[in-house]
Design a protein around this motif. Structure first.
Motif, PDB file in Angstrom:
ATOM      1  N   ASP A   1       0.835  -1.199   0.000  1.00 64.63           N
ATOM      2  CA  ASP A   1       0.000   0.000   0.000  1.00 64.63           C
ATOM      3  C   ASP A   1       0.875   1.256   0.000  1.00 64.63           C
ATOM      4  N   THR A   2       0.300   2.343  -0.478  1.00 64.37           N
ATOM      5  CA  THR A   2       1.041   3.596  -0.587  1.00 64.37           C
ATOM      6  C   THR A   2       0.914   4.407   0.690  1.00 64.37           C
ATOM      7  N   LEU A   3       2.029   4.700   1.317  1.00 63.21           N
ATOM      8  CA  LEU A   3       2.042   5.504   2.539  1.00 63.21           C
ATOM      9  C   LEU A   3       1.955   6.984   2.174  1.00 63.21           C
ATOM     10  N   PRO A   4       0.964   7.712   2.710  1.00 62.32           N
ATOM     11  CA  PRO A   4       0.876   9.146   2.402  1.00 62.32           C
ATOM     12  C   PRO A   4       2.111   9.900   2.893  1.00 62.32           C
ATOM     13  N   ALA A   5       2.457  10.949   2.186  1.00 55.23           N
ATOM     14  CA  ALA A   5       3.621  11.741   2.567  1.00 55.23           C
ATOM     15  C   ALA A   5       3.439  12.395   3.928  1.00 55.23           C
ATOM     16  N   THR A   6       2.191  12.592   4.333  1.00 53.21           N
ATOM     17  CA  THR A   6       1.910  13.253   5.610  1.00 53.21           C
ATOM     18  C   THR A   6       1.845  12.292   6.792  1.00 53.21           C
ATOM     19  N   ALA A   7       2.049  10.998   6.548  1.00 47.54           N
ATOM     20  CA  ALA A   7       1.958  10.023   7.631  1.00 47.54           C
ATOM     21  C   ALA A   7       3.031  10.280   8.686  1.00 47.54           C
ATOM     22  N   PRO A   8       2.711  10.085   9.971  1.00 47.50           N
ATOM     23  CA  PRO A   8       3.707  10.318  11.027  1.00 47.50           C
ATOM     24  C   PRO A   8       4.921   9.398  10.866  1.00 47.50           C
ATOM     25  N   ARG A   9       6.075   9.925  11.227  1.00 46.22           N
ATOM     26  CA  ARG A   9       7.311   9.151  11.231  1.00 46.22           C
ATOM     27  C   ARG A   9       7.778   9.014  12.678  1.00 46.22           C
TER      28      ARG A   9
ATOM     29  N   MET B   1      -5.781   1.249   5.757  1.00 45.99           N
ATOM     30  CA  MET B   1      -7.186   1.483   5.444  1.00 45.99           C
ATOM     31  C   MET B   1      -7.592   2.904   5.823  1.00 45.99           C
ATOM     32  N   ALA B   2      -7.256   3.314   7.030  1.00 44.48           N
ATOM     33  CA  ALA B   2      -7.596   4.666   7.465  1.00 44.48           C
ATOM     34  C   ALA B   2      -7.000   5.709   6.539  1.00 44.48           C
ATOM     35  N   ASP B   3      -5.802   5.445   6.010  1.00 43.13           N
ATOM     36  CA  ASP B   3      -5.140   6.398   5.126  1.00 43.13           C
ATOM     37  C   ASP B   3      -5.769   6.464   3.741  1.00 43.13           C
ATOM     38  N   MET B   4      -6.673   5.525   3.427  1.00 44.38           N
ATOM     39  CA  MET B   4      -7.301   5.520   2.106  1.00 44.38           C
ATOM     40  C   MET B   4      -8.396   6.575   1.964  1.00 44.38           C
ATOM     41  N   ALA B   5      -8.746   7.242   3.052  1.00 48.67           N
ATOM     42  CA  ALA B   5      -9.702   8.353   2.994  1.00 48.67           C
ATOM     43  C   ALA B   5      -9.145   9.487   3.848  1.00 48.67           C
ATOM     44  N   ASP B   6      -8.800  10.611   3.225  1.00 44.13           N
ATOM     45  CA  ASP B   6      -8.359  11.753   4.026  1.00 44.13           C
ATOM     46  C   ASP B   6      -9.439  12.831   3.985  1.00 44.13           C
ATOM     47  N   ILE B   7      -9.307  13.809   4.859  1.00 43.40           N
ATOM     48  CA  ILE B   7     -10.378  14.786   5.039  1.00 43.40           C
ATOM     49  C   ILE B   7     -10.627  15.590   3.771  1.00 43.40           C
TER      50      ILE B   7
ATOM     51  N   ARG C   1     -29.980   8.266   2.406  1.00 46.08           N
ATOM     52  CA  ARG C   1     -28.832   7.492   1.921  1.00 46.08           C
ATOM     53  C   ARG C   1     -27.705   7.605   2.940  1.00 46.08           C
ATOM     54  N   VAL C   2     -26.674   6.781   2.741  1.00 51.17           N
ATOM     55  CA  VAL C   2     -25.509   6.791   3.624  1.00 51.17           C
ATOM     56  C   VAL C   2     -24.243   6.857   2.780  1.00 51.17           C
ATOM     57  N   LEU C   3     -23.317   7.716   3.177  1.00 46.03           N
ATOM     58  CA  LEU C   3     -21.948   7.657   2.656  1.00 46.03           C
ATOM     59  C   LEU C   3     -21.128   6.917   3.693  1.00 46.03           C
ATOM     60  N   PHE C   4     -20.590   5.745   3.326  1.00 48.82           N
ATOM     61  CA  PHE C   4     -19.884   4.877   4.267  1.00 48.82           C
ATOM     62  C   PHE C   4     -18.413   4.829   3.896  1.00 48.82           C
ATOM     63  N   PHE C   5     -17.541   5.209   4.848  1.00 49.74           N
ATOM     64  CA  PHE C   5     -16.105   5.191   4.563  1.00 49.74           C
ATOM     65  C   PHE C   5     -15.347   4.807   5.831  1.00 49.74           C
ATOM     66  N   PRO C   6     -14.067   4.335   5.721  1.00 45.80           N
ATOM     67  CA  PRO C   6     -13.327   4.110   4.474  1.00 45.80           C
ATOM     68  C   PRO C   6     -13.414   2.677   3.927  1.00 45.80           C
ATOM     69  N   ASP C   7     -14.009   1.734   4.683  1.00 47.04           N
ATOM     70  CA  ASP C   7     -13.954   0.323   4.278  1.00 47.04           C
ATOM     71  C   ASP C   7     -15.200  -0.094   3.505  1.00 47.04           C
ATOM     72  N   GLN C   8     -15.028  -0.308   2.216  1.00 43.93           N
ATOM     73  CA  GLN C   8     -16.161  -0.703   1.385  1.00 43.93           C
ATOM     74  C   GLN C   8     -16.733  -2.059   1.790  1.00 43.93           C
TER      75      GLN C   8
ATOM     76  N   VAL D   1     -23.502   4.700  -0.442  1.00 40.99           N
ATOM     77  CA  VAL D   1     -22.347   5.002  -1.286  1.00 40.99           C
ATOM     78  C   VAL D   1     -21.112   4.537  -0.520  1.00 40.99           C
ATOM     79  N   LEU D   2     -20.375   3.595  -1.107  1.00 40.45           N
ATOM     80  CA  LEU D   2     -19.257   2.939  -0.433  1.00 40.45           C
ATOM     81  C   LEU D   2     -17.930   3.528  -0.891  1.00 40.45           C
ATOM     82  N   TRP D   3     -17.145   3.988   0.066  1.00 39.69           N
ATOM     83  CA  TRP D   3     -15.804   4.498  -0.247  1.00 39.69           C
ATOM     84  C   TRP D   3     -14.915   3.365  -0.730  1.00 39.69           C
ATOM     85  N   HIS D   4     -14.010   3.684  -1.653  1.00 43.24           N
ATOM     86  CA  HIS D   4     -13.131   2.648  -2.216  1.00 43.24           C
ATOM     87  C   HIS D   4     -11.915   2.439  -1.306  1.00 43.24           C
TER      88      HIS D   4
END
Length: 432
Positions: A47-55, A157-163, A238-245, A285-288
């Protein structure tokens, strides 16, 4: 194999003492070797680690190089000196070398409640991942410090949806549903329910929980997802459900929502890759997004388990893909899986579809049963695996010396609305 700890098996692979497979030989190294090298070895390594992820930064050599037995002794000594000033929480997916030092072991929901239940503790050391520590900070007292032993223990998984992505999706969805409301005005529309309600899984950043709090939404867990969806449908069309489809799809399908009414939203495409009419007809609506641990499980693994063990009882986590959940005998949260095994009165063969550390631990605790993981490859959660006794000893000894390391603190402007959404979750108990 099923009764040994994951770490023993991984060390055995390195020394040639066992023929067990792992998804990466890098698991034999300390987690400090992989910061900032992505999520680290394990299920999320692709998986791709976001550049903003804590180090995390460098762990002092005295903790990196110490024998594990010495680290255990130092942890016990620090715990004894700190007494009730500290409480240690350990997630089910943690390695055994960490779990043995935990005051409470559970899933993210149970540990969130445990954090709230100990106002006397000055510090809460959360042996889990970043979003869990954030939740503990939201629910603990203002005088308490929440500590994450390794800041690089995130969640892919949490990183797959940002604000920013969620705000953009919400704006597009509101535009679509404003057109629907205008067309329905005076023609049988339902003005008592909002066009759409946001629901975020516990496995998400505090900023997304805050988004839900601001927009009439709620947080869910894998154990109360159906209760939460019913809550949302009472208030929205309706529901917008995120981040786990997968959790969203499996839960809504069990409630009778047709698959064609559950489009997936890809944040990298206009309208999430859908046309406006599909979104108008949607119920969920399911987040990818997905969990890389639970995406490893397949129907072929279940078929193999049934062929080799005709009386097997297959239980999988609802973060698994829908075909896997459909093929299993049961699905449920990590605590559901634990309780199902504990409640079996006769010797039973269980094939389990969830993270390997929990499966191995259950096998060791219940030798009267045959318990094995559906996935034959040892591939732990990459980010849970970043918590190591070295990091735990480091933060505990710092507390003894009056220093708080790796404190997780949610800003007040995020904490207030996020807590609103979490309080709604805590009130949405299954059966209510």
């Amino acid at each position: 194999m099923t009764t040994a700890s994951v770490d023993v098996l991984i060390q055995g692979v390195r020394t040639g003492a066992t023929d067990a497979e792992t998804c990466s030989d890098d698991l034999t190294q300390g987690p400090w070797a992989f910061d900032p090298g992505g999520y680290g070895p394990g299920a999320s390594m692709g998986d791709t680690l976001p550049a903003t992820a804590p180090r995390q930064g460098e762990l002092p050599a005295e903790y990196r190089d110490a024998p594990v037995d010495d680290l255990h002794a130092r942890i016990r000594a620090a715990r004894a000196e700190l007494g009730e000033r500290v409480v240690v929480l350990g997630h089910f997916y943690q390695r055994d070398e960490v779990i043995i030092h935990a005051d409470y072991v559970g899933d993210s929901y149970q540990l969130a409640k445990a954090a709230r239940a100990h106002p006397e503790a000055e510090a809460i050391v959360f042996c889990g991942v970043h979003f869990m520590a954030e939740t503990a900070d939201l629910l603990s007292g203002p005088e308490q410090s929440v500590i994450l032993p390794n800041l690089a223990a995130g969640c892919s998984m949490a990183d797959m949806a940002d604000i920013d992505q969620v705000e953009e999706a919400w704006e597009q969805l509101c535009d679509v549903y404003a057109e629907v409301d205008a067309a329905a005005d005076g023609a049988g529309g339902d003005p008592t329910r909002a066009p759409i309600i946001p629901v975020t899984y516990m496995n998400s950043a505090a900023s997304l929980k805050a988004f839900c709090g601001r927009n009439g939404g709620i947080v869910c867990t894998s154990s109360n997802a159906e209760t939460v969806l019913r809550w949302a449908f009472e208030r929205g069309q309706r529901v917008l459900f995120f981040p786990d489809q997968h959790l969203g799809r499996n839960t809504a399908k069990a409630m009778g929502v047709p698959l064609e009414a559950m489009p997936t939203w890809n944040p990298n495409r206009p309208l999430g890759g859908n046309d406006a009419q599909t979104l108008r007809d949607a119920q969920v609506v399911l987040w990818h997004g997905f969990c890389s641990v639970h995406r490893r499980f397949t129907t072929a693994q279940i078929d193999k388990a049934r062929a080799e063990h005709p009386d097997v009882r297959v239980i999988v986590h609802p973060e698994c893909p829908m075909p896997v959940v459909d093929a299993a005998d049961e699905s449920g949260s990590t605590d559901y899986i634990r309780r199902a095994i504990e409640g079996a009165t006769e010797p039973t063969t269980f094939a389990i579809g969830t993270e390997i550390n929990l499966v191995q631990r259950l096998a060791a605790e219940h030798p009267q049963h045959t318990i094995f993981c559906l996935d034959p490859v040892i591939c732990p959660c990459s980010t849970m695996y970043r918590i190591h006794p070295g990091y735990l000893a480091w933060v505990l000894e710092a507390l003894v010396n009056g220093q708080v390391l790796n404190q997780i603190s949610v800003p007040a402007e995020v904490a207030a609305p996020a807590t609103v959404a979490l309080e709604r979750m805590l009130a949405a108990r299954p059966g209510t």
